[in-house]
Design a protein around this motif. Structure first.
Motif, PDB file in Angstrom:
ATOM      1  N   THR A 118       0.841  -1.197   0.000  1.00  0.00           N
ATOM      2  CA  THR A 118       0.000   0.000   0.000  1.00  0.00           C
ATOM      3  C   THR A 118       0.873   1.242   0.000  1.00  0.00           C
ATOM      4  OG1 THR A 118      -0.122  -0.061   2.415  1.00  0.00           O
ATOM      5  CG2 THR A 118      -1.930  -1.101   1.203  1.00  0.00           C
ATOM      6  N   LEU A 119       0.305   2.334  -0.453  1.00  0.00           N
ATOM      7  CA  LEU A 119       1.027   3.595  -0.439  1.00  0.00           C
ATOM      8  C   LEU A 119       1.181   4.097   0.995  1.00  0.00           C
ATOM      9  CD1 LEU A 119      -0.724   5.364  -3.446  1.00  0.00           C
ATOM     10  CD2 LEU A 119       1.655   4.610  -3.354  1.00  0.00           C
ATOM     11  N   LYS A 120       2.300   4.714   1.276  1.00  0.00           N
ATOM     12  CA  LYS A 120       2.522   5.295   2.601  1.00  0.00           C
ATOM     13  C   LYS A 120       1.582   6.473   2.802  1.00  0.00           C
ATOM     14  CE  LYS A 120       7.351   3.979   3.133  1.00  0.00           C
ATOM     15  NZ  LYS A 120       8.742   4.419   3.321  1.00  0.00           N
ATOM     16  N   ASN A 121       1.266   6.756   4.070  1.00  0.00           N
ATOM     17  CA  ASN A 121       0.460   7.925   4.385  1.00  0.00           C
ATOM     18  C   ASN A 121       1.178   9.162   3.876  1.00  0.00           C
ATOM     19  OD1 ASN A 121      -1.539   6.471   5.679  1.00  0.00           O
ATOM     20  ND2 ASN A 121      -0.559   6.614   7.657  1.00  0.00           N
ATOM     21  N   GLY A 122       0.422  10.068   3.309  1.00  0.00           N
ATOM     22  CA  GLY A 122       0.993  11.298   2.785  1.00  0.00           C
ATOM     23  C   GLY A 122       1.340  11.239   1.310  1.00  0.00           C
ATOM     24  N   VAL A 123       1.379  10.040   0.734  1.00  0.00           N
ATOM     25  CA  VAL A 123       1.647   9.896  -0.697  1.00  0.00           C
ATOM     26  C   VAL A 123       0.318  10.032  -1.435  1.00  0.00           C
ATOM     27  CG1 VAL A 123       2.459   8.349  -2.522  1.00  0.00           C
ATOM     28  CG2 VAL A 123       3.632   8.401  -0.310  1.00  0.00           C
ATOM     29  N   LEU A 124       0.277  10.912  -2.420  1.00  0.00           N
ATOM     30  CA  LEU A 124      -0.954  11.118  -3.185  1.00  0.00           C
ATOM     31  C   LEU A 124      -1.372   9.823  -3.873  1.00  0.00           C
ATOM     32  CD1 LEU A 124      -0.310  14.591  -4.834  1.00  0.00           C
ATOM     33  CD2 LEU A 124      -1.659  14.074  -2.792  1.00  0.00           C
ATOM     34  N   ASP A 125      -2.681   9.570  -3.887  1.00  0.00           N
ATOM     35  CA  ASP A 125      -3.229   8.346  -4.468  1.00  0.00           C
ATOM     36  C   ASP A 125      -4.336   8.710  -5.460  1.00  0.00           C
ATOM     37  OD1 ASP A 125      -4.185   5.827  -5.045  1.00  0.00           O
ATOM     38  OD2 ASP A 125      -4.743   5.322  -2.995  1.00  0.00           O
ATOM     39  N   PRO A 126      -3.981   9.126  -6.677  1.00  0.00           N
ATOM     40  CA  PRO A 126      -5.016   9.528  -7.636  1.00  0.00           C
ATOM     41  C   PRO A 126      -5.955   8.391  -8.019  1.00  0.00           C
ATOM     42  CG  PRO A 126      -2.831   9.539  -8.665  1.00  0.00           C
ATOM     43  CD  PRO A 126      -2.636   9.293  -7.204  1.00  0.00           C
ATOM     44  N   GLN A 127      -5.457   7.159  -8.069  1.00  0.00           N
ATOM     45  CA  GLN A 127      -6.333   6.036  -8.403  1.00  0.00           C
ATOM     46  C   GLN A 127      -7.356   5.809  -7.298  1.00  0.00           C
ATOM     47  OE1 GLN A 127      -4.327   2.367  -9.321  1.00  0.00           O
ATOM     48  NE2 GLN A 127      -6.195   1.362  -9.983  1.00  0.00           N
ATOM     49  N   GLY A 128      -6.923   5.888  -6.052  1.00  0.00           N
ATOM     50  CA  GLY A 128      -7.858   5.762  -4.929  1.00  0.00           C
ATOM     51  C   GLY A 128      -8.904   6.854  -4.950  1.00  0.00           C
ATOM     52  N   LYS A 129      -8.478   8.083  -5.282  1.00  0.00           N
ATOM     53  CA  LYS A 129      -9.408   9.211  -5.365  1.00  0.00           C
ATOM     54  C   LYS A 129     -10.431   8.982  -6.476  1.00  0.00           C
ATOM     55  CE  LYS A 129      -9.969  13.172  -3.315  1.00  0.00           C
ATOM     56  NZ  LYS A 129     -10.550  13.167  -1.990  1.00  0.00           N
ATOM     57  N   ALA A 130      -9.985   8.443  -7.623  1.00  0.00           N
ATOM     58  CA  ALA A 130     -10.894   8.160  -8.734  1.00  0.00           C
ATOM     59  C   ALA A 130     -11.902   7.078  -8.353  1.00  0.00           C
ATOM     60  CB  ALA A 130     -10.098   7.734  -9.973  1.00  0.00           C
ATOM     61  N   ILE A 131     -11.441   6.052  -7.639  1.00  0.00           N
ATOM     62  CA  ILE A 131     -12.342   4.988  -7.184  1.00  0.00           C
ATOM     63  C   ILE A 131     -13.366   5.554  -6.213  1.00  0.00           C
ATOM     64  CG2 ILE A 131     -12.458   2.845  -5.828  1.00  0.00           C
ATOM     65  CD1 ILE A 131      -9.624   2.201  -7.023  1.00  0.00           C
ATOM     66  N   GLU A 132     -12.903   6.401  -5.302  1.00  0.00           N
ATOM     67  CA  GLU A 132     -13.801   7.049  -4.334  1.00  0.00           C
ATOM     68  C   GLU A 132     -14.905   7.827  -5.051  1.00  0.00           C
ATOM     69  OE1 GLU A 132     -13.243  10.746  -1.278  1.00  0.00           O
ATOM     70  OE2 GLU A 132     -11.638   9.239  -1.318  1.00  0.00           O
ATOM     71  N   GLY A 133     -14.524   8.610  -6.081  1.00  0.00           N
ATOM     72  CA  GLY A 133     -15.507   9.370  -6.846  1.00  0.00           C
ATOM     73  C   GLY A 133     -16.468   8.467  -7.605  1.00  0.00           C
ATOM     74  N   ALA A 134     -15.953   7.394  -8.194  1.00  0.00           N
ATOM     75  CA  ALA A 134     -16.795   6.469  -8.959  1.00  0.00           C
ATOM     76  C   ALA A 134     -17.794   5.763  -8.057  1.00  0.00           C
ATOM     77  CB  ALA A 134     -15.926   5.453  -9.697  1.00  0.00           C
ATOM     78  N   LEU A 135     -17.361   5.391  -6.852  1.00  0.00           N
ATOM     79  CA  LEU A 135     -18.289   4.741  -5.915  1.00  0.00           C
ATOM     80  C   LEU A 135     -19.430   5.677  -5.547  1.00  0.00           C
ATOM     81  CD1 LEU A 135     -15.750   2.872  -3.602  1.00  0.00           C
ATOM     82  CD2 LEU A 135     -17.350   1.829  -5.220  1.00  0.00           C
ATOM     83  N   GLY A 136     -19.100   6.948  -5.329  1.00  0.00           N
ATOM     84  CA  GLY A 136     -20.142   7.933  -5.043  1.00  0.00           C
ATOM     85  C   GLY A 136     -21.098   8.085  -6.212  1.00  0.00           C
ATOM     86  N   THR A 165       9.866   0.900  -1.792  1.00  0.00           N
ATOM     87  CA  THR A 165       9.868   1.228  -0.364  1.00  0.00           C
ATOM     88  C   THR A 165      10.020   2.721  -0.070  1.00  0.00           C
ATOM     89  OG1 THR A 165      12.227   0.689  -0.218  1.00  0.00           O
ATOM     90  CG2 THR A 165      10.655  -1.068   0.316  1.00  0.00           C
ATOM     91  N   VAL A 166      10.281   3.524  -1.079  1.00  0.00           N
ATOM     92  CA  VAL A 166      10.319   4.970  -0.875  1.00  0.00           C
ATOM     93  C   VAL A 166       8.900   5.487  -0.640  1.00  0.00           C
ATOM     94  CG1 VAL A 166      10.879   7.192  -1.962  1.00  0.00           C
ATOM     95  CG2 VAL A 166      12.413   5.236  -2.249  1.00  0.00           C
ATOM     96  N   ILE A 167       7.930   4.942  -1.377  1.00  0.00           N
ATOM     97  CA  ILE A 167       6.557   5.444  -1.280  1.00  0.00           C
ATOM     98  C   ILE A 167       5.541   4.395  -0.836  1.00  0.00           C
ATOM     99  CG2 ILE A 167       6.930   7.268  -2.984  1.00  0.00           C
ATOM    100  CD1 ILE A 167       5.411   5.451  -5.023  1.00  0.00           C
ATOM    101  N   GLU A 168       5.965   3.136  -0.672  1.00  0.00           N
ATOM    102  CA  GLU A 168       5.023   2.067  -0.333  1.00  0.00           C
ATOM    103  C   GLU A 168       5.456   1.302   0.919  1.00  0.00           C
ATOM    104  OE1 GLU A 168       3.282   0.691  -4.651  1.00  0.00           O
ATOM    105  OE2 GLU A 168       5.292  -0.017  -4.132  1.00  0.00           O
ATOM    106  N   ASN A 169       4.460   0.832   1.651  1.00  0.00           N
ATOM    107  CA  ASN A 169       4.648  -0.101   2.764  1.00  0.00           C
ATOM    108  C   ASN A 169       4.220  -1.482   2.290  1.00  0.00           C
ATOM    109  OD1 ASN A 169       5.357   1.838   4.783  1.00  0.00           O
ATOM    110  ND2 ASN A 169       3.209   2.412   4.915  1.00  0.00           N
ATOM    111  N   TYR A 170       4.711  -2.512   2.972  1.00  0.00           N
ATOM    112  CA  TYR A 170       4.255  -3.862   2.654  1.00  0.00           C
ATOM    113  C   TYR A 170       4.048  -4.649   3.929  1.00  0.00           C
ATOM    114  CZ  TYR A 170       9.182  -5.146   3.301  1.00  0.00           C
ATOM    115  OH  TYR A 170      10.439  -5.320   3.815  1.00  0.00           O
ATOM    116  N   ASN A 171       3.120  -5.612   3.852  1.00  0.00           N
ATOM    117  CA  ASN A 171       2.855  -6.546   4.931  1.00  0.00           C
ATOM    118  C   ASN A 171       2.914  -7.949   4.362  1.00  0.00           C
ATOM    119  OD1 ASN A 171       2.183  -4.876   7.307  1.00  0.00           O
ATOM    120  ND2 ASN A 171       0.552  -4.134   5.980  1.00  0.00           N
ATOM    121  N   ILE A 172       3.502  -8.851   5.125  1.00  0.00           N
ATOM    122  CA  ILE A 172       3.646 -10.238   4.705  1.00  0.00           C
ATOM    123  C   ILE A 172       2.837 -11.131   5.653  1.00  0.00           C
ATOM    124  CG2 ILE A 172       5.288 -12.153   4.432  1.00  0.00           C
ATOM    125  CD1 ILE A 172       7.458  -9.962   3.956  1.00  0.00           C
ATOM    126  N   PHE A 173       1.991 -11.972   5.082  1.00  0.00           N
ATOM    127  CA  PHE A 173       1.196 -12.927   5.846  1.00  0.00           C
ATOM    128  C   PHE A 173       1.542 -14.321   5.351  1.00  0.00           C
ATOM    129  CE2 PHE A 173      -1.155  -8.976   5.357  1.00  0.00           C
ATOM    130  CZ  PHE A 173      -1.424  -8.646   6.675  1.00  0.00           C
TER     131      PHE A 173
END
Length: 80
Positions: A9-27, A70-78
């Motif tokens: 996932t993107l780190k907090n503070g990194v702009l996420d235009p795709q997420g914003k577009a999905i948010e608008g489309a859901l609305g 890793t400059v702009i993204e975090n990762y979790n391993i399960f």
């Protein structure tokens, strides 16, 4: 065989235009109350001949070298 899931996932503070577009489309589709959407990636990986500790070590190396920026993204391993 060890099965694992890596979530990137993107780190907090990194702009996420795709997420914003999905948010608008859901609305626009009538899904009210969606306040904030962030997008990411999921990788399902199967590792043969590894124990859990080695698998986790290898998966971390995979993330650091290829799967995540890793400059702009975090990762979790399960690991299952």
């Amino acid at each position: 065989m060890i099965k694992a899931r890596v979530t990137v996932t993107l780190k907090n503070g990194v702009l996420d235009p795709q997420g914003k577009a999905i948010e608008g489309a859901l609305g626009a589709l009538g899904f009210d109350g969606v306040g904030h959407v962030r997008q990411g990636k999921v990788f399902d990986v199967e590792l043969e001949g590894a124990d859990k500790a080695k698998a986790e070590s290898d998966l971390k190396a995979m993330c650091e070298k290829l799967l995540a920026n890793t400059v702009i993204e975090n990762y979790n391993i399960f690991v299952d």
